[in-house]
Design a protein around this motif. Structure first.
Motif, PDB file in Angstrom:
ATOM      1  N   GLY A   1     -34.535  23.961 -33.744  1.00  0.00           N
ATOM      2  CA  GLY A   1     -34.143  23.031 -32.690  1.00  0.00           C
ATOM      3  C   GLY A   1     -34.846  23.324 -31.380  1.00  0.00           C
ATOM      4  O   GLY A   1     -35.306  22.416 -30.681  1.00  0.00           O
ATOM      5  N   ARG A   2     -34.962  24.617 -31.054  1.00  0.00           N
ATOM      6  CA  ARG A   2     -35.688  24.997 -29.841  1.00  0.00           C
ATOM      7  C   ARG A   2     -37.168  24.642 -29.976  1.00  0.00           C
ATOM      8  O   ARG A   2     -37.807  24.213 -29.017  1.00  0.00           O
ATOM      9  CB  ARG A   2     -35.529  26.502 -29.579  1.00  0.00           C
TER      10      ARG A   2
ATOM     11  N   LEU B   1     -38.399  22.171 -31.733  1.00  0.00           N
ATOM     12  CA  LEU B   1     -38.488  20.718 -31.533  1.00  0.00           C
ATOM     13  C   LEU B   1     -38.539  20.402 -30.049  1.00  0.00           C
ATOM     14  O   LEU B   1     -39.314  19.573 -29.599  1.00  0.00           O
ATOM     15  CB  LEU B   1     -37.272  20.021 -32.158  1.00  0.00           C
ATOM     16  N   ALA B   2     -37.690  21.081 -29.273  1.00  0.00           N
ATOM     17  CA  ALA B   2     -37.636  20.826 -27.836  1.00  0.00           C
ATOM     18  C   ALA B   2     -38.956  21.185 -27.174  1.00  0.00           C
ATOM     19  O   ALA B   2     -39.448  20.449 -26.306  1.00  0.00           O
ATOM     20  CB  ALA B   2     -36.487  21.614 -27.218  1.00  0.00           C
TER      21      ALA B   2
ATOM     22  N   LEU C   1     -34.040  11.697 -29.705  1.00  0.00           N
ATOM     23  CA  LEU C   1     -33.840  12.361 -30.996  1.00  0.00           C
ATOM     24  C   LEU C   1     -33.206  11.390 -31.979  1.00  0.00           C
ATOM     25  O   LEU C   1     -32.274  10.657 -31.631  1.00  0.00           O
ATOM     26  CB  LEU C   1     -32.937  13.580 -30.822  1.00  0.00           C
TER      27      LEU C   1
ATOM     28  N   TRP D   1     -31.805  21.512 -29.262  1.00  0.00           N
ATOM     29  CA  TRP D   1     -32.730  20.520 -28.692  1.00  0.00           C
ATOM     30  C   TRP D   1     -32.170  19.949 -27.391  1.00  0.00           C
ATOM     31  O   TRP D   1     -32.882  19.836 -26.385  1.00  0.00           O
ATOM     32  CB  TRP D   1     -32.981  19.412 -29.708  1.00  0.00           C
TER      33      TRP D   1
END
Length: 214
Positions: A204-205, A207-208, A3, A28
């Motif tokens: 963020g989730r 992105l993960a 990241l 993330w």
């Protein structure tokens, strides 16, 4: 997984943009524990504002003296992005525009042939969160509608020019708690901040998930 995170607030304690970015980053990292994070903190360590002019002059003027220090910095800044799988950018609105140190960073990046006009834009399609904070209100019908010149610019550069899969988490009225004239807006400000963090966590989730799929 790797990241890249950029911070631009000149505040460390109490920064809303940093807090939104923390929420996105933590979401993330929850899916990628132990993953590496490259941090560039322009608020604490701004880039010299004269470097872009030196580097750009060397590009357009064959008689200009070379600027090897600038060239080396441009390479490093560009490589920080190329080496990342996902991105979090935390940027506050200052004086109705993009903070000068963020503009310097972007201008230097676009001196790199990969990111400048006609470049192959090597991070196209990679997922990113843009965490924005604004002290006042700039939405439709507000007295300062249209005064936010930072958000559209950042969306254009990060989303359209760099080609990132960009998602925005934002909060407005962040100065309501410390500005007596804004006291009637404090309830709305709290609601907007809560929504901003909810969006930051969801992005963020996301992105993960996308980096796992990649």
């Amino acid at each position: 997984m790797h990241l890249f995170r950029l911070d631009a607030s000149i505040r460390t304690a109490g920064s809303v943009s940093r807090a939104l970015a923390d929420t996105a980053e933590n979401a993330w990292l929850a899916e990628h524990p132990g993953a590496s994070v490259t941090r560039r903190d322009l608020g604490r360590d701004p880039l010299p504002s004269d470097l872009w002019a030196k580097g750009a002059r060397a590009v357009v003027d064959p008689t200009a003296p070379p600027s090897p220090d600038t060239a080396a910095l441009v390479e490093r800044l560009a490589s920080e992005l190329v080496e990342a799988d996902a991105f979090v950018f935390a940027v506050p609105l200052y004086n109705w525009g993009v903070p000068s140190h963020v503009k310097t960073w972007l201008d230097l990046l676009m001196l790199d042939k990969r990111f400048g006009s006609g470049g192959d834009q090597p991070i196209t399609g990679r997922p990113a969160v843009l965490a924005l904070s604004r002290g006042g209100g700039y939405g439709p019908g507000t007295p300062r509608e249209g005064w936010d010149h930072a958000s559209p610019y950042l969306r254009r550069i990060l989303g359209d020019v760099f080609g990132l899969d960009l998602h925005v988490a934002e909060a407005e009225l962040t100065l309501a708690e410390v500005t007596p004239a804004m006291a009637p807006l404090r309830g709305l400000a709290a609601d907007l901040l809560k929504t901003g963090h909810e969006h930051a966590e969801a992005h963020g989730r996301r992105l993960a998930t996308l980096t796992q799929a990649a």
